[in-house]
Design a protein around this motif. Structure first.
Motif, short mmCIF file in Angstrom:
data_model
loop_
_atom_site.label_atom_id
_atom_site.label_comp_id
_atom_site.label_asym_id
_atom_site.label_seq_id
_atom_site.Cartn_x
_atom_site.Cartn_y
_atom_site.Cartn_z
N LEU A 198 40.48 36.01 36.08
CA LEU A 198 39.46 36.96 36.55
C LEU A 198 39.71 37.36 37.99
O LEU A 198 39.44 38.50 38.38
N ASP A 199 40.25 36.44 38.78
CA ASP A 199 40.58 36.75 40.16
C ASP A 199 41.70 37.80 40.21
O ASP A 199 41.66 38.74 41.01
N LEU A 200 42.71 37.65 39.33
CA LEU A 200 43.79 38.63 39.26
C LEU A 200 43.26 40.00 38.85
O LEU A 200 43.74 41.04 39.32
N GLU A 201 42.30 40.01 37.96
CA GLU A 201 41.69 41.27 37.51
C GLU A 201 40.84 41.90 38.60
O GLU A 201 40.54 43.09 38.55
N GLY A 202 40.43 41.09 39.57
CA GLY A 202 39.48 41.57 40.56
C GLY A 202 38.05 41.47 40.09
O GLY A 202 37.13 42.04 40.69
N ALA A 203 37.84 40.73 38.99
CA ALA A 203 36.49 40.60 38.42
C ALA A 203 35.73 39.43 39.00
O ALA A 203 34.52 39.31 38.78
N ALA A 204 36.41 38.54 39.72
CA ALA A 204 35.75 37.39 40.35
C ALA A 204 36.45 37.10 41.67
O ALA A 204 37.65 37.36 41.82
N ARG A 205 35.71 36.55 42.60
CA ARG A 205 36.26 36.21 43.91
C ARG A 205 35.75 34.83 44.33
O ARG A 205 34.61 34.47 44.06
N GLU A 206 36.62 34.09 45.00
CA GLU A 206 36.22 32.77 45.48
C GLU A 206 35.79 32.87 46.93
O GLU A 206 36.51 33.39 47.78
N ARG A 207 34.59 32.37 47.20
CA ARG A 207 34.08 32.29 48.56
C ARG A 207 34.09 30.85 49.03
O ARG A 207 34.46 29.96 48.28
#
Length: 444
Positions: free
Chosen positions: A427-436
């Motif tokens: 999902l991070d690669l898709e840009g659908a999720a980000r880690e804060r």
């Protein structure tokens, strides 16, 4: 004041040297170095324990108990490392220790420590001859000299996958290298194989490791001759992240012929072991080391293996833990591929022939594309494949505003934490999720 018969100031000084990230080449800390020394909470007793006491106790247990000692894991899990060590130092009889465990379970947890009673007497007889403050001090001093740090289960960089080993999980991990390499274990895949590798096997290993690190995955192996060594070399040559688990102390590289390779891994990745500095590798420790390779990674792939290859032991651990297992087929006339064919036939391993297919085991799609310009000239994602059911469940468990840690996402989605970590990477690669800093959020 004394701790385990030693002056508290001595214990504090010894442990301080192994609670900072290992120095990068030339004695310079990585830019992303994260301090590891902090006050720790003894969750079983809901009281604060001093960091030096906890660190020393964990270090001591790595010298007292062999890797995978389930009784040690259960006792430390119930009492805490410091209290468990004190019971050995003070030579508690088995009945007293069993009674304390029972009281602890009744008050703080659920379980049946009575089941441990038959094992305690033998366990104490194993531990007591190895109880030596001199040995612990020596290992801590050697760790400091070699830039080795001690990772505890309470640390943010602790590999969460080892929790699936339950009471056989490591009590602590000694490591050298970069902190970002430890963090990369959240999105890693194990590539293992025979020491007596053929040209075919080495070619497969080279292509697999390079293709996987190009997809943003870290590759994990055991630094042995043959397939393992080629995996590490290929990952390094591709400027990727690679991590090696050793069956002895991280201060004494084994095999000796890979001294230069392991030095490079320390510089660009990480080397880990549950054995203290100075500990020699043994056959048992190799077998136990393999469970860590399988547990810390999201999937295991056997690239080339004979009928009785040690890499099949790693595959067995991966299967037992419910991790995806892949195997690369070889010529049917080649005895060095007989183990892979055995996995495909008898152990439900998935046939994989390319890095893309291996990445699929981790939930990283072969046709995942990011078209940042979009077909209509706008900034958008085009060509992203339809999400899998696991990806949908994880995406639904995320919040737009409230960051959530993987364990919370796993509880909400009904998946394992390891599966969640693999999906979050996609999902991070898709840009659908980000880690804060405090967890993961959904990107709308």
């Amino acid at each position: 004041m004394t701790l385990f018969g030693l002056d508290e100031a001595v214990v504090t000084e010894l442990t301080a040297g192994v609670r900072s990230p290992a120095a990068a080449p030339g004695g310079v800390q990585p830019a992303d170095a994260v301090p590891l020394d902090a006050q720790l909470t003894d969750t079983q007793h809901d009281t604060r324990v001093s960091a030096p006491e906890e660190v020393f106790a964990r270090a001591a247990w790595t010298t007292i108990a062999e890797p995978g000692d389930g009784v040690a894991g259960a006792v430390v899990g119930l009492l805490g490392a410091a209290a468990a060590l004190r019971s050995v130092v003070e030579a508690w009889p088995p009945d007293r220790l069993a009674g304390t465990l029972t009281d602890t379970v009744n008050e703080y947890a659920a379980g049946d420590p009575a089941g441990l009673r038959p094992e305690l007497e033998q366990a104490l007889s194993r531990w007591r001859p190895r109880l030596s403050s001199t040995e612990v001090i020596r290992s801590l001093q050697q760790a400091r000299r070699t830039g080795t740090a001690l990772l505890l289960p309470s640390d943010p960089l602790w590999p969460v996958g080892v929790g699936d080993l339950e009471r056989h999980a490591p009590l602590a991990l000694w490591w050298r290298g970069r902190t970002d390499a430890l963090a990369a274990l959240r999105h890693s895949i194990a590539l293992v194989g025979a020491r007596a590798a053929t040209g075919y096997g080495e070619h497969v290993a080279l292509e697999a490791a390079a293709g996987l690190v190009d997809r943003g995955l870290a590759v994990v192996s055991g630094a042995a001759y043959g397939i393992d060594g080629m995996v590490h070399r290929s990952a390094l040559a591709s400027n990727g992240t690679t991590v090696a688990f050793l069956a002895g102390g991280v201060d004494r590289f084994y095999p000796s012929g890979h001294d230069a390779l392991l030095t490079r891994i320390v510089e660009a990745g990480a080397v880990l072991s549950e054995l203290p500095c100075g500990a020699p590798p043994t056959k048992w420790r190799f077998l136990q080391r393999n469970r860590l390779i399988a547990a810390t990674t999201g999937a295991t792939v056997v690239l080339e293996a004979g009928w009785r290859s040690g890499s099949l032991n790693t595959a067995g651990h991966a299967a037992a833990l419910g991790r995806p297992l892949g195997a690369v087929p070889g010529p049917v006339t080649s005895p060095t591929s007989a183990g892979c064919h055995r996995l495909l036939r008898d152990y439900d391993a998935i046939c994989v022939t390319t890095a893309a297919e291996m990445a699929e085991l981790m939930g990283v799609g072969v046709d995942l594309e990011l078209d940042l310009t979009g077909v209509d000239g706008t900034d958008g994602r085009q060509g992203t494949r339809e999400r899998t059911s696991d990806q949908v469940r994880v995406f639904d468990a995320l919040s737009v505003r409230a960051p959530r840690v993987p364990a919370d996402i796993a509880r909400r989605s009904g998946l394992s934490t390891t599966a969640v970590l693999g999906v979050l990477g996609t999902l991070d690669l898709e840009g659908a999720a980000r880690e804060r800093a405090t967890g993961w959020v959904r990107v709308t």
